[in-house]
Design an enzyme around this catalytic site. Structure first.
Site, PDB file in Angstrom:
ATOM      1  N   SER A   1       9.998 -38.175  -1.641  1.00  0.00           N
ATOM      2  CA  SER A   1      10.645 -38.857  -2.770  1.00  0.00           C
ATOM      3  C   SER A   1       9.773 -38.760  -4.016  1.00  0.00           C
ATOM      4  O   SER A   1      10.244 -38.983  -5.125  1.00  0.00           O
ATOM      5  CB  SER A   1      10.908 -40.331  -2.429  1.00  0.00           C
ATOM      6  OG  SER A   1       9.729 -40.953  -1.955  1.00  0.00           O
TER       7      SER A   1
ATOM      8  N   GLU B   1      18.345 -43.442   7.704  1.00  0.00           N
ATOM      9  CA  GLU B   1      18.646 -43.694   6.286  1.00  0.00           C
ATOM     10  C   GLU B   1      20.152 -43.709   6.058  1.00  0.00           C
ATOM     11  O   GLU B   1      20.854 -42.759   6.450  1.00  0.00           O
ATOM     12  CB  GLU B   1      17.980 -42.610   5.411  1.00  0.00           C
ATOM     13  CG  GLU B   1      18.294 -42.794   3.929  1.00  0.00           C
ATOM     14  CD  GLU B   1      17.412 -41.977   2.990  1.00  0.00           C
ATOM     15  OE1 GLU B   1      16.440 -41.340   3.451  1.00  0.00           O
ATOM     16  OE2 GLU B   1      17.703 -41.989   1.777  1.00  0.00           O
TER      17      GLU B   1
ATOM     18  N   GLU C   1      12.844 -34.154   8.673  1.00  0.00           N
ATOM     19  CA  GLU C   1      14.262 -34.501   8.530  1.00  0.00           C
ATOM     20  C   GLU C   1      15.107 -33.542   9.350  1.00  0.00           C
ATOM     21  O   GLU C   1      14.890 -32.322   9.301  1.00  0.00           O
ATOM     22  CB  GLU C   1      14.689 -34.388   7.059  1.00  0.00           C
ATOM     23  CG  GLU C   1      14.003 -35.376   6.149  1.00  0.00           C
ATOM     24  CD  GLU C   1      14.505 -35.296   4.717  1.00  0.00           C
ATOM     25  OE1 GLU C   1      15.532 -34.633   4.460  1.00  0.00           O
ATOM     26  OE2 GLU C   1      13.859 -35.908   3.852  1.00  0.00           O
TER      27      GLU C   1
ATOM     28  N   ASP D   1       5.507 -36.782   4.766  1.00  0.00           N
ATOM     29  CA  ASP D   1       6.704 -35.940   4.900  1.00  0.00           C
ATOM     30  C   ASP D   1       6.352 -34.463   4.847  1.00  0.00           C
ATOM     31  O   ASP D   1       5.617 -34.042   3.945  1.00  0.00           O
ATOM     32  CB  ASP D   1       7.638 -36.177   3.699  1.00  0.00           C
ATOM     33  CG  ASP D   1       8.637 -37.284   3.942  1.00  0.00           C
ATOM     34  OD1 ASP D   1       8.855 -37.675   5.096  1.00  0.00           O
ATOM     35  OD2 ASP D   1       9.212 -37.757   2.937  1.00  0.00           O
TER      36      ASP D   1
ATOM     37  N   LYS E   1       6.558 -36.778   9.231  1.00  0.00           N
ATOM     38  CA  LYS E   1       8.011 -37.019   9.273  1.00  0.00           C
ATOM     39  C   LYS E   1       8.766 -35.722   8.979  1.00  0.00           C
ATOM     40  O   LYS E   1       8.442 -35.007   8.028  1.00  0.00           O
ATOM     41  CB  LYS E   1       8.407 -38.115   8.275  1.00  0.00           C
ATOM     42  CG  LYS E   1       9.912 -38.421   8.269  1.00  0.00           C
ATOM     43  CD  LYS E   1      10.223 -39.810   7.727  1.00  0.00           C
ATOM     44  CE  LYS E   1      10.119 -39.960   6.240  1.00  0.00           C
ATOM     45  NZ  LYS E   1      11.044 -39.112   5.451  1.00  0.00           N
TER      46      LYS E   1
HETATM   47  O1  KIV Z   1      10.710 -39.540   0.932  1.00  0.00           O
HETATM   48  C1  KIV Z   1      10.871 -40.745   1.140  1.00  0.00           C
HETATM   49  O2  KIV Z   1      10.388 -41.627   0.417  1.00  0.00           O
HETATM   50  C2  KIV Z   1      11.671 -41.125   2.290  1.00  0.00           C
HETATM   51  C3  KIV Z   1      12.241 -42.510   2.296  1.00  0.00           C
HETATM   52  C4  KIV Z   1      13.426 -42.586   1.420  1.00  0.00           C
HETATM   53  C5  KIV Z   1      12.557 -42.958   3.664  1.00  0.00           C
HETATM   54  O3  KIV Z   1      11.902 -40.341   3.158  1.00  0.00           O
END
Ligand code: KIV
Length: 266
Positions: A46, A181, A114, A84, A112
């Protein structure tokens, strides 16, 4: 080693204590979040939207993620750092290993990804190689062009069945945590009950094992002027950022956030 580990998070789920997760992208805010009691710092892609000003997370690079993960590590005071993998940094297994290595070496404790059931094989291989993985399901922003916008996922019987099956498959493959989400609150509650690993929600109701918010949303800051339904501005009524972070942690722990109005119906 952080004070908060994968076992700590599992213990919180088992005790029924909610987990407070918040995005962090630099050392100062990471430290403030830790001092407010945040257990998991998410270095989210994000950052492409809230720091870099893009209209999606797609332009974020692995080098960007490593830079911000290293900054968060320097301010961290015992939280688990979740980072991420950005768009297309895990398109092949070899690339996934190299990308995870870059972020873990920068300071991440968990990674993380996706996706859905296709992540089962990478998750299995990463778990075998010592990389704890959080699988992000539901509205996965890196797939915004497939979804045709930032839309609620898992609505309707077939989509709900698929999401449930994906969650089970990824737990089975060795995921250490799930993040849901923008999925209907009832479905998120069912998945949370069905799996043994912690489930964190954003726009997924109050029955998940914990919550996450993008820090800028929590502080009431928005580049676009649009506020998603699942966001609450915790700066309101608070004298400073530190107090707003503490109010968020309290609200997650006492389950006053999210309220019903922050969730989605089936
Ligand atoms: O990138 C991020 O901040 C996220 C959140 C919205 C869960 O994946």
């Amino acid at each position: 080693m952080p004070d908060v580990t994968v076992s700590t998070l599992l213990g919180l789920k088992q005790k029924g204590e909610k987990i407070a997760m918040l995005t962090a992208y630099d050392a100062t805010f990471a430290q403030a979040a830790c001092q407010a009691g945040v257990e998991v710092l998410l270095v989210g892609d994000s950052l492409g939207m809230v720091l870099q000003g893009h209209d999606s997370t797609l332009p974020v690079s692995l080098a960007d993620m490593a830079y911000h993960t290293a900054a968060v590590k320097r301010g961290n005071q015992g939280a688990l750092i979740l980072a991420d993998l950005p768009f297309m940094a895990y398109a092949t297994l070899e690339q996934t290993f190299a990308s995870c290595a870059a972020l873990m070496q920068a300071g991440a404790h968990m990674i993380k990804l996706e996706g859905a059931a296709w992540l089962a094989e990478p998750i299995r291989q990463l778990a075998e190689r010592g990389v704890p993985v959080c699988a992000h399901l539901g509205l996965t922003p890196q797939a915004v062009n497939v979804f045709g916008g930032y839309k609620v996922q898992g609505r309707g019987d077939a989509a709900a069945r698929q999401l449930r099956a994906d969650a089970m498959a990824l737990e089975q493959a060795g995921a250490a945590m799930l993040l849901l989400e923008c999925v209907p609150s009832e479905l998120a509650a069912e998945i949370t009950q069905a799996v043994k690993i912690p489930v964190i929600g954003i726009g997924a109701g109050s029955a998940t094992d914990g919550q996450v918010l993008v820090m800028h949303d929590l502080l009431g800051l928005s580049l676009t002027g649009r506020t998603p339904k699942f966001v609450k501005n915790f700066m309101q009524g608070q004298p400073n950022v530190q107090a707003a972070f503490a109010a968020y942690v309290r609200a997650v722990k006492d389950i006053s956030f999210p309220a019903e109005e922050h969730g989605f119906s089936a």
